[in-house]
Scaffold this motif. Structure first.
Motif, mmCIF file in Angstrom:
data_model
loop_
_atom_site.group_PDB
_atom_site.id
_atom_site.type_symbol
_atom_site.label_atom_id
_atom_site.label_comp_id
_atom_site.label_asym_id
_atom_site.label_seq_id
_atom_site.Cartn_x
_atom_site.Cartn_y
_atom_site.Cartn_z
ATOM 1 N N MET A 4 -43.355 -129.663 -10.974
ATOM 2 C CA MET A 4 -44.121 -128.484 -11.397
ATOM 3 C C MET A 4 -43.184 -127.372 -11.883
ATOM 4 S SD MET A 4 -47.015 -128.380 -8.370
ATOM 5 C CE MET A 4 -47.653 -126.791 -8.916
ATOM 6 N N LEU A 5 -42.087 -127.163 -11.161
ATOM 7 C CA LEU A 5 -41.125 -126.139 -11.560
ATOM 8 C C LEU A 5 -40.443 -126.513 -12.874
ATOM 9 C CD1 LEU A 5 -39.489 -125.288 -8.109
ATOM 10 C CD2 LEU A 5 -41.052 -123.854 -9.438
ATOM 11 N N THR A 6 -40.155 -127.818 -13.053
ATOM 12 C CA THR A 6 -39.565 -128.276 -14.320
ATOM 13 C C THR A 6 -40.535 -128.062 -15.468
ATOM 14 O OG1 THR A 6 -38.283 -129.959 -13.137
ATOM 15 C CG2 THR A 6 -38.528 -130.240 -15.507
ATOM 16 N N ALA A 8 -42.793 -125.749 -15.611
ATOM 17 C CA ALA A 8 -42.802 -124.303 -15.882
ATOM 18 C C ALA A 8 -41.589 -123.907 -16.712
ATOM 19 C CB ALA A 8 -42.823 -123.530 -14.568
ATOM 20 N N SER A 9 -40.408 -124.448 -16.384
ATOM 21 C CA SER A 9 -39.196 -124.137 -17.136
ATOM 22 C C SER A 9 -39.307 -124.616 -18.575
ATOM 23 C CB SER A 9 -37.972 -124.789 -16.470
ATOM 24 O OG SER A 9 -37.740 -124.241 -15.199
ATOM 25 N N ASN A 11 -42.011 -124.937 -20.349
ATOM 26 C CA ASN A 11 -42.897 -124.026 -21.078
ATOM 27 C C ASN A 11 -42.198 -122.717 -21.426
ATOM 28 O OD1 ASN A 11 -45.928 -124.942 -21.306
ATOM 29 N ND2 ASN A 11 -45.190 -125.717 -19.351
ATOM 30 N N MET A 12 -41.340 -122.242 -20.532
ATOM 31 C CA MET A 12 -40.640 -120.977 -20.781
ATOM 32 C C MET A 12 -39.672 -121.084 -21.953
ATOM 33 S SD MET A 12 -39.878 -119.706 -16.889
ATOM 34 C CE MET A 12 -41.209 -119.653 -15.690
ATOM 35 N N ALA A 214 -36.466 -119.321 -16.532
ATOM 36 C CA ALA A 214 -36.473 -120.783 -16.617
ATOM 37 C C ALA A 214 -35.253 -121.366 -15.909
ATOM 38 C CB ALA A 214 -36.504 -121.224 -18.079
ATOM 39 N N HIS A 217 -35.736 -121.281 -12.165
ATOM 40 C CA HIS A 217 -36.614 -122.374 -11.750
ATOM 41 C C HIS A 217 -35.818 -123.672 -11.597
ATOM 42 C CE1 HIS A 217 -40.020 -119.779 -12.461
ATOM 43 N NE2 HIS A 217 -40.871 -120.746 -12.199
#
Length: 250
Positions: A4-6, A8-9, A11-12, A214, A217
């Protein structure tokens, strides 16, 4: 959570990467405003080494430039006095396509002085390598996410594979953030000597904030995979490991 954190990164950096391609929706890497530029001929000669005739101050108009410029990862835009914004030269290494071989003052064309060409060359290198690293970060983050998606269908991967590509994702995102920061803050600093004559430049704080978030994260992701590897955190079920090699003894 690591996947999930990857995600998010990913997308950033996508936001930073594609900003400016369909238009400005977040802010540029750096903005340059020449609206109030007024350089006396003697000061212009000192700054550039070019001798100009006449007593009128050097302005954006006399240099054949627009009032405002905004620079992005894949292109740039100019804004005229009437507020019309135009985007140019989308593509890889677009900075090399800028026509900076000549500078015209009082209808006389001269070679671009080193004080200006050095700024352009430095900015070009930072943007060009940022594009390379952006694509590398994008590919590796996408691969890590594919692992997570396949895990939903029962496919498992060894921890070394996931850790390797996660580490490469972190490194490429870190380099990308550093290059974007250098292109933004570094170029802004290079233009300081012209600010006393009315030039205004602003670093893109929005881009910098997003790209460094990012990176943060990905630092958390790497720490989590490391803790899983040594058995201090419950192993992610999507990763197949050898207990004796990667997990702590019970």
């Amino acid at each position: 959570m690591p996947f999930m954190l990857t995600f998010a990164s990913l997308n950033m950096i996508l936001i930073v990467g594609i900003n400016g391609v369909p238009g400005n929706f977040m802010g540029s890497i750096i903005k340059v405003d020449l609206t109030n530029l007024q350089i006396p001929p003697s000061n212009f000669t000192t700054l550039t080494g070019l001798t100009v005739s006449g007593n009128d101050n050097i302005t954006a108009t006399s240099l054949g430039l627009s009032d405002k410029y905004a620079f992005y990862l894949w292109d740039y835009a100019s804004t005229t006095a009437d507020g019309k914004e135009t985007f140019y030269d989308k593509g890889f290494d677009w900075v090399s396509k800028l026509n900076l071989s000549k500078i015209t003052v009082d209808s006389v064309s001269s070679e671009v002085p080193s004080s200006l060409s050095d700024i352009s060359s430095g900015f070009r290198n930072k943007i060009r390598f940022s594009e390379y690293v952006f694509l590398a970060a994008l590919f590796n983050a996408f691969f890590v996410l594919v692992v997570g998606i396949l895990a939903c269908f029962g496919k498992k991967f060894r921890l070394l594979i996931v850790t390797f590509f996660t580490g490469i994702t972190f490194v490429t995102m870190l380099i990308f953030a550093a290059l974007i920061t250098a292109a933004s803050l570094g170029t802004n600093g290079d233009l300081n000597k012209f600010k006393v004559f009315g030039l205004d430049s602003q670093a893109g704080t929005s881009d910098l904030g997003v790209v460094w978030l990012a990176v943060v994260h990905m630092i958390v992701v790497c720490i989590m995979w490391g803790l899983m590897a040594v058995g201090l955190m419950k192993m992610n079920p999507s990763v197949l490991t050898k207990a004796k090699s990667f997990t702590a003894e019970p």
